[in-house]
Scaffold this motif. Sequence first.
Motif, PDB file in Angstrom:
ATOM      1  N   LYS A 158       0.967  -1.322   0.113  1.00 57.87           N
ATOM      2  CA  LYS A 158       0.064   0.037  -0.020  1.00 57.87           C
ATOM      3  C   LYS A 158       0.796   1.197   0.001  1.00 57.87           C
ATOM      4  O   LYS A 158       2.062   1.095   0.427  1.00 57.87           O
TER       5      LYS A 158
ATOM      6  N   ASP B 236      -7.606  -1.084  -1.241  1.00 59.17           N
ATOM      7  CA  ASP B 236      -6.667  -0.419  -2.142  1.00 59.17           C
ATOM      8  C   ASP B 236      -5.356  -0.727  -1.780  1.00 59.17           C
ATOM      9  O   ASP B 236      -4.519   0.222  -2.102  1.00 59.17           O
ATOM     10  N   SER B 237      -4.990  -1.895  -1.795  1.00 60.06           N
ATOM     11  CA  SER B 237      -3.498  -2.444  -1.830  1.00 60.06           C
ATOM     12  C   SER B 237      -3.227  -2.887  -3.260  1.00 60.06           C
ATOM     13  O   SER B 237      -4.245  -3.117  -3.895  1.00 60.06           O
TER      14      SER B 237
ATOM     15  N   SER C  61      -1.236   1.131 -12.322  1.00 63.70           N
ATOM     16  CA  SER C  61      -1.105   1.169 -10.777  1.00 63.70           C
ATOM     17  C   SER C  61       0.315   0.858 -10.171  1.00 63.70           C
ATOM     18  O   SER C  61       0.530   1.311  -9.112  1.00 63.70           O
TER      19      SER C  61
END
Length: 202
Positions: free
Chosen positions: A115, A131-132, A178
């Motif tokens: 994260k 959200d990791s 990402s």
Amino acid sequence: MVQVIEAAQGLLTLQRLLTEAELTDVQTIVEQCVAQAHADVNEAYQKQGGKFQFKNGKFPNDAECGRLVRFDEHGDKVTLAQELDILKHAAAFACIKARLPEELRDHFSVEPRYKGDPEVNGAILTNNKPDSLKPDVVLHATRNATHIQCVLELKFPCYEKHRLDPLHSPGVEDQLESYKRLARNCQVILVTPSGRTPYGGG
């Protein structure tokens, strides 16, 4: 002073990064293992016979990719495409671990979860899923999975349009984008049975 210098040199040794040549060697191993896992799992799956036979003999067609093969522990449907993907990832990871030279194994992690850490403008390891990020393969400094050099994402497309253009399969580009903030010394790399593609993104 001598002790300080020796300690600093020792720390640098402990935290050394892979050289360009070593990065290339590992990337080649990953690429070869992905291709091997793809072929081996398809062949093994067909040897089960009966409904598992692929009509074209080597890999499933689109209709076969979407076929329901089982339900998972949560009661969700698992298609043949998803089942093969799970099996091929496991086979590729085992192959990479077996073929990776001993001296490089401290630079390699499978499916670590990260994260963001705004305080250090970097990433930390986490067990928290929301959200990791969980890339497939991370190359990093010696025994330090947060000092990331390179991120490799493995994909085993089943549907024909995804095999022909894996980068633009649903969700893939967003996923690679990402990972860009994790990679420091090389681009994020997409690896499929057809080869590897460095991702630059937008």
